[in-house]
Design an enzyme around this catalytic site. Structure first.
Site, PDB file in Angstrom:
ATOM      1  N   ASP A 294      40.066  42.898  41.288  1.00 32.90           N
ATOM      2  CA  ASP A 294      40.246  41.435  40.915  1.00 32.90           C
ATOM      3  C   ASP A 294      40.914  40.739  39.975  1.00 32.90           C
ATOM      4  O   ASP A 294      41.448  42.202  39.394  1.00 32.90           O
ATOM      5  CB  ASP A 294      38.883  40.839  40.597  1.00 32.90           C
ATOM      6  CG  ASP A 294      38.405  39.841  40.210  1.00 32.90           C
ATOM      7  OD1 ASP A 294      38.523  38.808  41.192  1.00 32.90           O
ATOM      8  OD2 ASP A 294      38.123  39.087  38.911  1.00 32.90           O
ATOM      9  N   GLU A 337      44.105  41.193  44.577  1.00 37.16           N
ATOM     10  CA  GLU A 337      44.155  39.517  44.544  1.00 37.16           C
ATOM     11  C   GLU A 337      45.491  39.307  43.294  1.00 37.16           C
ATOM     12  O   GLU A 337      44.771  39.790  42.207  1.00 37.16           O
ATOM     13  CB  GLU A 337      43.156  39.000  43.857  1.00 37.16           C
ATOM     14  CG  GLU A 337      42.182  37.343  43.745  1.00 37.16           C
ATOM     15  CD  GLU A 337      41.229  37.109  43.022  1.00 37.16           C
ATOM     16  OE1 GLU A 337      41.325  35.772  43.140  1.00 37.16           O
ATOM     17  OE2 GLU A 337      41.740  38.319  41.805  1.00 37.16           O
TER      18      GLU A 337
END
Length: 595
Positions: A294, A337
């Site tokens: 993330d 991401e």
């Protein structure tokens, strides 16, 4: 443990030394706290009274052995800083934690569960040349036993509910939002307090292992979200762990993230070893098949801002971590991401890249959804929002995401994003998804997208499964199931995702009509995809398809069974001099096998 490697950020097994480890006679506790003046272990085994730890090795590690400590008991570290002030902390390397708002760690035996997934583990791959159709879920709000916010199915119960659904719907991988322990439900796990602790919301470590084992025995891979950039600021966890900024930056200018959490200080070897060990822990001990990392843009650039420059310490950390993880787990998937244009995210570290297998294509996602929000009469102006992705596509290995981030915080759900009224949204959504699945790149959909969810996602409520009582949603769900299975069954959709001969534009200049066409090729088959994204029919759309004699219909978004008006037919369409005339109704897409 290799102490030099720990300090220089090279090791991946620190959890085998640090934390609470069961021995033949009790439990040995170890923690790293160079700034502490005194540390005690307190827990159920000693009435939560101080049992003082001793300095070991170079004096920056602390250890205590307690004979009557047992598996399942709770404990904390009572840490005194240099001024004598104390704070009770959970174990940074603890293998289990209490449910919030409680914060004690649990003694866990990592050896107690025996996996039965040898066949899966020895045959799995990173799916570069194979289908990768990911269903992303939040474990606590897919299904719930009741309407109570704190009522959840446990990991094993979810296996019985979720696995049949994934198989029926045509998903071969599951991505779970963070399963590490976290204090605030609204953070969804992205602000962690227990990087080695499966959240107790859904059960024990062994129950999670049983869930993953069951997925593997049903040929379903499991990817977990992992957050190597920041952590929760709660004072019982990593923040100011030994009375100093041990894991975080000492200055707020770069130490506090945009979410108010603490940024990891990746220039410290101890921090790098902590995070690398956590990543390896999930892949090794839980047989997780991949990690979606993330907020990587916030690691690449200081505070995620390219204007502030590249954070070279964080970049070097990612290179070392990814290279080490791929050496230990060659078939595991590492996905980033990252919404930036930082180069070579998915190149091997040995070739100058960051070493990820996949990068989320946030540009494709934003451009495509913007296009479908636009009134059809203006789409000709935005025509090349849909062709632009292939201008940069081969720069990295992309994954096409429609994640939880796209269905919250006032952004509207995927179906809602389609232009027009209720009835007009469904044909556009069907055509949109056919475009997504024909486009090169692996696929990811968040739960609820497949049934045409209208309400934005709320982590406290289960999905609105009652939507399937309505014919429009039933038909849309059937369409999505068929689309998923067709994707899995036809290698042309995935076999050459990252090869330039796997994709060919047949028409990318239909600006006035908003039509597009391209071919996807595998080793043994070729597929043709044609799209009409306007609100006007294209009754005589002529398409030239080199080296094709006929087209066999494979899927049409306008078939009656999906809520359209076209009768289903498998009758081949013959080409004349490599040309064919197609009839494309408004907001439709069609797939053909070229022969």
């Amino acid at each position: 443990m290799d102490f030099y490697g720990f300090y220089t950020g090279k090791i991946f097994d620190a959890y085998q030394f640090l934390g609470a480890h069961i021995t033949d006679h009790g439990v040995t506790f170890r923690t790293f706290a160079p700034g502490a003046s005194k540390i005690s272990v307190i827990g159920e085994f000693n009435g939560w009274q101080d049992c003082e730890m001793k300095k070991i090795n170079d004096g920056q590690f602390w250890e205590c052995h307690i004979d009557n400590a047992e598996e399942g008991m709770m404990y904390k570290y009572r840490i005194y800083d240099k001024s004598g002030r104390c704070q009770d902390h959970c174990d940074p390397y603890g293998f289990g934690m209490e449910l919030r708002p409680a914060s004690a760690s649990y003694i866990r035996d990592l050896r107690s569960y025996r996996f039965s997934d040898t066949k899966w583990m020895t045959s799995r791959s990173d799916c570069q040349n194979e289908p990768l159709n990911i269903y992303e879920i939040h474990m606590g709000s897919f299904r719930k036993p009741s309407e109570e916010a704190d009522d959840w199915y446990n990991y094993e119960e979810m296996a019985d509910i979720l696995i049949p659904y994934l198989k029926k719907n045509g998903y071969n991988y599951l991505e779970v939002m963070p399963l590490n322990e976290y204090p605030c439900d609204e953070s969804w796990g992205y602000q962690s307090t227990g990087f080695f602790s499966p959240t107790s919301r859904y059960g024990t470590a062994d129950q999670l292992k049983a869930f993953i084992d069951a997925c593997h025995q049903n040929s379903i891979g499991v990817i977990m979200d992992f957050v190597p950039v920041h952590f929760a600021l709660d004072n019982y966890a990593l923040a100011q762990y030994d009375g100093t900024a041990l894991y975080e930056y000492p200055h707020n200018a770069v130490g506090v993230s945009e979410w108010g959490s603490c940024n990891f200080m990746h220039s410290r070897g101890e921090v790098r070893s902590f995070l690398q060990s956590a990543a390896n822990y999930w892949l090794t001990e839980y047989h997780i098949d991949g990690l979606r990392m993330d907020a990587i843009s916030r690691a690449i650039y200081w505070q995620g801002d390219p204007g502030r420059g590249v954070n070279m310490s964080a970049v070097e950390f990612m290179k070392n971590m990814n290279q080490g993880l791929k050496q230990l787990h060659p078939s595991a998937i590492l996905a980033a991401e990252d919404s930036t244009s930082f180069p070579n995210v998915t190149k091997k570290v040995s070739e100058g890249g960051l070493g990820f297998d996949y990068k989320w294509d946030m540009g494709w996602m934003n451009d495509t959804l913007d296009y479908f929000r636009t009134d059809p009469q203006y789409r000709s102006t935005d025509y090349h929002k849909l062709t632009f992705s292939m201008m940069y596509y081969y720069d990295d290995q992309f994954l096409l995401p429609l994640s939880h981030d796209e269905v919250v915080h006032g952004k509207a759900t995927i179906l809602q994003k389609m232009n027009g009224d209720y009835e007009a949204k469904f044909p556009q959504a069907r055509a949109f998804y056919m475009y997504m699945y024909a486009h090169p790149g692996k696929k990811l959909n968040f739960m609820g997208n497949e049934i045409g969810h209208f309400r934005e996602w709320d982590e406290k409520r289960e999905q609105d499964w009652n939507l399937l009582d309505f014919p429009a949603h039933q038909s849309f769900h059937k369409f999505m199931m068929d689309l998923n299975h067709i994707y899995l069954q036809h290698p042309a959709f995935y076999e050459k995702d990252y090869k330039t001969d796997g994709f060919e534009w047949l028409d990318c200049h239909g600006e006035d009509e908003c039509v597009y066409a391209f071919a996807r090729s595998g080793k043994k088959e070729r597929l043709i995809a044609a799209f009409n994204f306007s609100d006007q029919a294209q009754a005589d759309y002529t398409l030239k398809i080199p080296a094709a004699k006929s087209l066999r219909p494979l899927l049409n978004s306008d078939w009656e069974e999906y809520g359209g008006s076209t009768k289903k037919s498998a009758q081949p369409l013959e080409l004349k001099n490599t040309e064919i005339s197609l009839s494309l109704k408004p907001f439709t897409a069609a797939f053909y096998l070229a022969v």
